[in-house]
Design a protein around this motif. Structure first.
Motif, PDB file in Angstrom:
ATOM      1  N   ARG A   1      51.011  46.158  31.537  1.00 31.92           N
ATOM      2  CA  ARG A   1      51.773  47.239  32.038  1.00 31.92           C
ATOM      3  C   ARG A   1      52.599  47.699  30.895  1.00 31.92           C
ATOM      4  O   ARG A   1      52.896  48.967  30.717  1.00 31.92           O
ATOM      5  CB  ARG A   1      52.521  46.745  33.138  1.00 31.92           C
ATOM      6  CG  ARG A   1      51.971  46.406  34.530  1.00 31.92           C
ATOM      7  CD  ARG A   1      52.613  45.515  35.432  1.00 31.92           C
ATOM      8  NE  ARG A   1      53.695  45.803  36.068  1.00 31.92           N
ATOM      9  CZ  ARG A   1      53.906  46.764  37.091  1.00 31.92           C
ATOM     10  NH1 ARG A   1      52.950  47.096  37.759  1.00 31.92           N
ATOM     11  NH2 ARG A   1      55.219  47.024  37.500  1.00 31.92           N
ATOM     12  N   GLU A   2      52.849  46.804  29.714  1.00 37.83           N
ATOM     13  CA  GLU A   2      53.382  47.535  28.684  1.00 37.83           C
ATOM     14  C   GLU A   2      52.706  48.194  28.089  1.00 37.83           C
ATOM     15  O   GLU A   2      52.993  49.625  27.496  1.00 37.83           O
ATOM     16  CB  GLU A   2      53.794  46.240  27.717  1.00 37.83           C
ATOM     17  CG  GLU A   2      54.188  46.486  26.219  1.00 37.83           C
ATOM     18  CD  GLU A   2      55.290  47.370  26.091  1.00 37.83           C
ATOM     19  OE1 GLU A   2      56.126  47.464  27.132  1.00 37.83           O
ATOM     20  OE2 GLU A   2      55.677  47.897  25.133  1.00 37.83           O
TER      21      GLU A   2
ATOM     22  N   THR B   1      49.013  33.092  31.163  1.00 35.56           N
ATOM     23  CA  THR B   1      48.814  33.199  32.620  1.00 35.56           C
ATOM     24  C   THR B   1      48.491  34.765  33.118  1.00 35.56           C
ATOM     25  O   THR B   1      48.725  35.687  32.556  1.00 35.56           O
ATOM     26  CB  THR B   1      50.120  32.793  33.314  1.00 35.56           C
ATOM     27  OG1 THR B   1      51.135  33.472  33.058  1.00 35.56           O
ATOM     28  CG2 THR B   1      50.359  31.293  32.920  1.00 35.56           C
ATOM     29  N   VAL B   2      48.101  34.804  34.641  1.00 36.00           N
ATOM     30  CA  VAL B   2      47.920  35.908  34.894  1.00 36.00           C
ATOM     31  C   VAL B   2      49.222  36.867  34.841  1.00 36.00           C
ATOM     32  O   VAL B   2      49.028  38.111  34.784  1.00 36.00           O
ATOM     33  CB  VAL B   2      47.428  35.712  36.394  1.00 36.00           C
ATOM     34  CG1 VAL B   2      48.562  35.308  37.349  1.00 36.00           C
ATOM     35  CG2 VAL B   2      46.837  37.198  36.873  1.00 36.00           C
TER      36      VAL B   2
ATOM     37  N   ALA C   1      56.118  43.864  29.620  1.00 36.41           N
ATOM     38  CA  ALA C   1      56.284  43.082  28.253  1.00 36.41           C
ATOM     39  C   ALA C   1      56.976  43.998  27.353  1.00 36.41           C
ATOM     40  O   ALA C   1      56.420  44.478  26.300  1.00 36.41           O
ATOM     41  CB  ALA C   1      55.182  42.100  27.759  1.00 36.41           C
TER      42      ALA C   1
ATOM     43  N   GLN D   1      53.861  24.282  33.974  1.00 36.19           N
ATOM     44  CA  GLN D   1      54.024  24.263  35.511  1.00 36.19           C
ATOM     45  C   GLN D   1      53.170  23.064  36.151  1.00 36.19           C
ATOM     46  O   GLN D   1      53.085  23.095  37.399  1.00 36.19           O
ATOM     47  CB  GLN D   1      53.570  25.742  36.032  1.00 36.19           C
ATOM     48  CG  GLN D   1      54.760  26.604  35.405  1.00 36.19           C
ATOM     49  CD  GLN D   1      54.354  28.167  35.868  1.00 36.19           C
ATOM     50  OE1 GLN D   1      53.540  28.430  35.289  1.00 36.19           O
ATOM     51  NE2 GLN D   1      55.327  28.874  36.431  1.00 36.19           N
TER      52      GLN D   1
ATOM     53  N   ARG E   1      57.441  42.786  35.632  1.00 38.89           N
ATOM     54  CA  ARG E   1      56.211  42.504  34.659  1.00 38.89           C
ATOM     55  C   ARG E   1      55.862  43.573  33.836  1.00 38.89           C
ATOM     56  O   ARG E   1      54.764  43.828  33.929  1.00 38.89           O
ATOM     57  CB  ARG E   1      54.884  42.059  35.872  1.00 38.89           C
ATOM     58  CG  ARG E   1      55.311  41.296  36.881  1.00 38.89           C
ATOM     59  CD  ARG E   1      55.266  39.821  36.459  1.00 38.89           C
ATOM     60  NE  ARG E   1      55.477  38.869  37.493  1.00 38.89           N
ATOM     61  CZ  ARG E   1      56.616  38.494  38.122  1.00 38.89           C
ATOM     62  NH1 ARG E   1      57.969  38.567  37.546  1.00 38.89           N
ATOM     63  NH2 ARG E   1      56.669  37.412  39.058  1.00 38.89           N
TER      64      ARG E   1
ATOM     65  N   ARG F   1      42.944  46.286  31.661  1.00 39.41           N
ATOM     66  CA  ARG F   1      43.518  44.801  31.360  1.00 39.41           C
ATOM     67  C   ARG F   1      43.553  44.380  29.762  1.00 39.41           C
ATOM     68  O   ARG F   1      42.740  44.719  29.176  1.00 39.41           O
ATOM     69  CB  ARG F   1      42.771  43.781  31.987  1.00 39.41           C
ATOM     70  CG  ARG F   1      43.068  42.306  31.780  1.00 39.41           C
ATOM     71  CD  ARG F   1      42.126  41.181  32.412  1.00 39.41           C
ATOM     72  NE  ARG F   1      42.209  41.340  33.808  1.00 39.41           N
ATOM     73  CZ  ARG F   1      41.585  40.293  34.601  1.00 39.41           C
ATOM     74  NH1 ARG F   1      40.584  39.520  33.821  1.00 39.41           N
ATOM     75  NH2 ARG F   1      41.446  40.328  35.824  1.00 39.41           N
TER      76      ARG F   1
ATOM     77  N   LEU G   1      60.963  40.877  35.601  1.00 38.09           N
ATOM     78  CA  LEU G   1      60.802  41.056  37.119  1.00 38.09           C
ATOM     79  C   LEU G   1      59.718  42.072  37.427  1.00 38.09           C
ATOM     80  O   LEU G   1      59.021  41.989  38.311  1.00 38.09           O
ATOM     81  CB  LEU G   1      61.927  41.494  37.846  1.00 38.09           C
ATOM     82  CG  LEU G   1      63.310  40.393  38.154  1.00 38.09           C
ATOM     83  CD1 LEU G   1      64.422  41.111  38.788  1.00 38.09           C
ATOM     84  CD2 LEU G   1      63.137  39.190  38.675  1.00 38.09           C
TER      85      LEU G   1
ATOM     86  N   LYS H   1      37.779  38.037  38.616  1.00 38.64           N
ATOM     87  CA  LYS H   1      38.255  36.961  37.797  1.00 38.64           C
ATOM     88  C   LYS H   1      39.709  37.185  37.035  1.00 38.64           C
ATOM     89  O   LYS H   1      39.835  38.406  36.515  1.00 38.64           O
ATOM     90  CB  LYS H   1      37.224  36.733  36.597  1.00 38.64           C
ATOM     91  CG  LYS H   1      37.201  35.658  35.803  1.00 38.64           C
ATOM     92  CD  LYS H   1      36.213  35.352  34.840  1.00 38.64           C
ATOM     93  CE  LYS H   1      36.235  34.250  34.091  1.00 38.64           C
ATOM     94  NZ  LYS H   1      35.210  34.126  32.931  1.00 38.64           N
ATOM     95  N   VAL H   2      40.561  36.167  37.086  1.00 32.72           N
ATOM     96  CA  VAL H   2      41.626  36.394  36.580  1.00 32.72           C
ATOM     97  C   VAL H   2      42.191  35.296  35.667  1.00 32.72           C
ATOM     98  O   VAL H   2      41.230  34.033  35.675  1.00 32.72           O
ATOM     99  CB  VAL H   2      42.766  36.398  37.711  1.00 32.72           C
ATOM    100  CG1 VAL H   2      42.516  37.706  38.369  1.00 32.72           C
ATOM    101  CG2 VAL H   2      43.050  35.212  38.400  1.00 32.72           C
ATOM    102  N   SER H   3      43.182  35.087  34.869  1.00 38.66           N
ATOM    103  CA  SER H   3      43.553  34.032  34.072  1.00 38.66           C
ATOM    104  C   SER H   3      44.276  33.052  35.110  1.00 38.66           C
ATOM    105  O   SER H   3      44.599  33.322  36.071  1.00 38.66           O
ATOM    106  CB  SER H   3      44.443  34.628  32.919  1.00 38.66           C
ATOM    107  OG  SER H   3      44.000  35.662  32.174  1.00 38.66           O
ATOM    108  N   ALA H   4      44.613  32.104  34.400  1.00 41.36           N
ATOM    109  CA  ALA H   4      45.297  30.804  35.110  1.00 41.36           C
ATOM    110  C   ALA H   4      46.386  31.349  35.709  1.00 41.36           C
ATOM    111  O   ALA H   4      47.025  32.289  35.349  1.00 41.36           O
ATOM    112  CB  ALA H   4      45.493  29.596  34.354  1.00 41.36           C
ATOM    113  N   ILE H   5      46.611  30.898  36.992  1.00 39.02           N
ATOM    114  CA  ILE H   5      47.919  31.471  37.642  1.00 39.02           C
ATOM    115  C   ILE H   5      49.144  30.664  37.259  1.00 39.02           C
ATOM    116  O   ILE H   5      50.154  31.081  36.936  1.00 39.02           O
ATOM    117  CB  ILE H   5      47.662  31.195  39.462  1.00 39.02           C
ATOM    118  CG1 ILE H   5      46.396  31.874  39.937  1.00 39.02           C
ATOM    119  CG2 ILE H   5      48.946  31.669  40.077  1.00 39.02           C
ATOM    120  CD1 ILE H   5      46.599  33.493  39.644  1.00 39.02           C
ATOM    121  N   LEU H   6      48.945  29.172  36.984  1.00 32.94           N
ATOM    122  CA  LEU H   6      50.030  28.464  36.290  1.00 32.94           C
ATOM    123  C   LEU H   6      49.790  28.285  34.960  1.00 32.94           C
ATOM    124  O   LEU H   6      48.665  28.181  34.515  1.00 32.94           O
ATOM    125  CB  LEU H   6      49.763  27.258  37.313  1.00 32.94           C
ATOM    126  CG  LEU H   6      50.127  27.337  38.793  1.00 32.94           C
ATOM    127  CD1 LEU H   6      50.164  25.829  39.252  1.00 32.94           C
ATOM    128  CD2 LEU H   6      51.369  28.069  38.983  1.00 32.94           C
ATOM    129  N   GLY H   7      50.981  28.230  34.200  1.00 31.36           N
ATOM    130  CA  GLY H   7      51.022  27.782  32.748  1.00 31.36           C
ATOM    131  C   GLY H   7      50.816  26.542  32.569  1.00 31.36           C
ATOM    132  O   GLY H   7      51.096  25.731  33.680  1.00 31.36           O
TER     133      GLY H   7
ATOM    134  N   ALA I   1      52.043  41.525  32.394  1.00 29.85           N
ATOM    135  CA  ALA I   1      52.914  42.025  31.822  1.00 29.85           C
ATOM    136  C   ALA I   1      52.535  42.820  30.614  1.00 29.85           C
ATOM    137  O   ALA I   1      53.175  43.751  30.102  1.00 29.85           O
ATOM    138  CB  ALA I   1      54.035  40.905  31.467  1.00 29.85           C
TER     139      ALA I   1
END
Lengths: 104, 526
Positions: free
Chosen positions: B362-363, B353-354, A24, A104, A22, B345, A20, A95-101, B359
């Protein structure tokens, strides 16, 4: 106020909280945190001893209400300033990675 | 420590900010000289102390500009030309601002915090950014991602936290002034264990715009100095309303410097009711801390103060409430570190995914204490537990405010030791988070209630020769009262000692680096 003491924290719960939040966490971290947080939670749970229903909650030490400013445009960051710390950019955008896997 | 000899009055860096300011105004000293002396001191001792994360490359240039303006007859503020160190939790658009975290390593904000802008407007000289526990979470500076700061009184000991860098910088004469932030004691507890002065203003008295938020209902920015008058002078610069901070008070604040000068001049506490908070002393407090506290009370009584014992039973629940409210607010505030707009990042192996990137970032980017508190806050706010934990903590906050109201109906100021012990050894409490949290037992109530509090030196503990501090608290909005009483007490204490406390520090500029300290350093303590 329900007089139910929450059950002790277990590692599955810590793993869920980490997802929750975020973060890892590694399996080792989850195990270590489960023990540490258990001790901390046991100690801080005593707040419920004195938090009787007649006591109002305080969210803010010195509450101010209706803090408004005139609704007029003011100075803002330029695009360059706003993007100055971006890990990655694409033209004038973050620029970001894909929002959806894929699933999804 | 008495064998170390007298203070060298000629040493520029041993002068207080108020004396430096006078000599700058009279033209006896230039800001370039003063700034250079402090930069030299940093170069000399900061390898040992590690108070600074970044030293400004522009300090001498800025100092030369102030000197130039003064030569041209410009009307300058009282502290113009005096150097100041800035806690790394505050945004500076010309220096990295990391809050002691890997996740913000190298980040240069696009704007200045309001307090930093006010320093620049008053033409103080920013020397650099000081070390701190990551995101201000800690009481020892050991949670900095960039290594701990060492207490100038004993390099094997902690300088307090989270603002150990600012306290150590002024205690080691690397800066005459510094800014700190105090969420649960991060200004006052470092002051206590380094023999310096630290003031947490009334909540809302100083702008937090551009202060990287830890717990927004608790955080407050304030001065870190070696004298009460210096703290007042710096508070006069940074205080006041700011439209960029919706919690900023609109009070017309009096001159805190005038309040401090009046207190020092009067030497009397006649008519002042000093409340001793029963719950903030006794068991769990180091004997030497309690002894010095008792002596300080005697001294105040002999100067005419009426000493009254007050009880604040809910303070026993303050730490518990704090460690629910703080993590809850922190878990929300730190959600902004999402690897998207600024900061670190980290891409996980094989991409993702983003959310996966967030995650992984932040780890890697957060240290163990930050993770601990984010998870704890997430837990405290979880559906099902919210009432039992966060809701109850907010009620305790009400009870603590009521205890303060009741105590202040019987006393003008409240006092306690500013920290339960002298500085402990680096590493001693690192693996026991709960023991670390207990360091803030005396300081947390003021944050929960929003009242101002100051830590100032009250002597060396007989058993270890290390500094102890007294805390003075006043009702919200009554910061000036603390400066008056604090300056009186400081003058009384220094009369009784025949010198200042800080002049007894082994790292005082008139002292060479003690041999055993040098040997220890070579032994690889850090």
């Amino acid at each position: 106020m329900p007089d139910t003491t929450p059950p002790p924290l277990d590692s599955a719960q810590v793993a869920h909280l980490a997802s929750l939040a975020r973060i890892a966490l590694t399996a080792d971290e989850i195990e270590k945190l489960t023990g540490e947080l258990g001790v901390i939670i046991e100690s801080i749970a005593k707040v419920s001893e004195v938090a009787t229903p007649d006591v109002p909650a305080t969210s803010h030490p010195i509450p101010l209400s209706n803090v408004f400013r005139p609704d007029v445009p003011g100075a803002t960051l330029t695009v360059e300033q706003a993007l100055s710390g971006a890990p990655e950019r694409d033209g004038d955008r973050f620029k970001v990675s894909a929002i959806l896997g894929e699933e999804q | 420590m008495s064998g170390h000899g007298a203070v060298s009055g000629d040493s520029l860096i041993s002068l207080s900010a108020s004396v430096l300011a006078e000599r700058l105004h009279s033209g006896e000293l230039s800001s370039v000289e003063v700034t250079q002396a402090h930069l030299d001191r940093i170069a000399e001792v900061d390898g040992d102390i590690h108070a600074f994360l970044h030293v400004s490359a522009d300090a001498l240039k800025t100092a030369a500009e102030v000197d130039g303006a003064r030569r041209l007859g410009a009307k300058l503020s009282p502290l113009a030309g005096v150097p100041v160190a800035i806690k790394d939790v505050l945004c500076t658009q010309d220096m990295p601002s990391t809050a002691g975290s890997r996740i913000l390593e190298g980040w240069i904000p696009p704007y200045d915090a309001t307090v930093v802008a006010k320093l620049r407007k008053a033409r103080l000289i920013p020397l650099g950014k000081t070390n701190m526990d990551e995101f201000a979470m800690g009481s020892s500076t050991e949670h900095s991602a960039f290594g701990p700061t060492h207490n100038p009184w004993d390099l094997e000991r902690i300088p307090g936290g989270s603002g150990g860098g600012s306290a150590a910088a002024v205690a080691a004469f690397e800066a005459p002034l510094a800014l700190g932030s105090d969420t649960g004691g991060s200004i006052r507890q470092p002051a206590a264990v380094t023999g310096t002065v630290g003031m947490k203003p009334t909540y809302g008295g100083v702008s937090r715009y551009g202060a990287i938020a830890l717990a927004s209902s608790l955080d407050q920015v304030g001065p870190v100095t070696r004298t009460v008058l210096d703290a007042a002078l710096l508070h006069d610069v940074i205080g006041g309303h700011d439209e960029h901070d919706s919690t900023s008070l609109t009070d017309a604040w009096p001159s805190f410097a005038d309040a401090a000068r009046a207190g020092a001049a009067s030497g009397s506490l006649t008519g002042v009711r000093v409340g001793v908070v029963k719950e903030l002393g006794g068991e769990g407090f180091q004997a030497g801390v309690s002894a010095r506290f008792a002596e300080a009370l005697d001294l105040m009584a002999s100067a005419g103060a009426e000493i009254v014992e007050v009880s604040a039973p809910s303070f026993r629940y303050a730490i518990a409430a704090y460690y629910l409210i703080l993590p809850a607010e922190a878990s929300s505030n730190l959600a902004k570190f999402d690897s998207v707009r600024f900061g670190l990042r980290v891409n996980p192996p094989g991409g993702g995914t983003v959310e996966d990137v967030m995650a992984a970032t932040r780890e890697v980017g957060f240290g163990p204490e930050v993770k601990r508190r984010i998870i704890l806050g997430t837990y405290a706010l979880s559906a099902g537990y919210y009432d039992a934990y966060y809701g109850s903590a907010q009620k305790v906050r009400t009870l603590i405010q009521r205890d303060f109201d009741s105590a202040f109906s019987r006393a003008d100021v409240l006092v306690s030791p500013a920290a339960p012990t002298t500085a402990f050894k680096l590493g001693e409490k690192l693996e026991d988070p709960l023991a670390m949290y207990l360091n803030d037992v005396t300081t947390i109530p003021a944050n929960l209630a929003g009242v101002p509090g100051m830590g100032l030196p009250m002597g060396l503990a007989p058993e270890d020769g290390l500094p102890t501090g007294i805390q003075i608290m006043a009702p919200a909005h009554e910061d000036a009262r603390i400066y008056t009483v604090g300056a009186t007490l400081e003058a009384l204490l220094e009369q009784s000692w025949g010198r200042t406390l800080i002049s007894q520090a082994p790292g005082h500029p008139s002292m060479p680096l003690p041999d055993e300290r040098a040997a220890r350093l070579e032994g690889g303590t850090r």
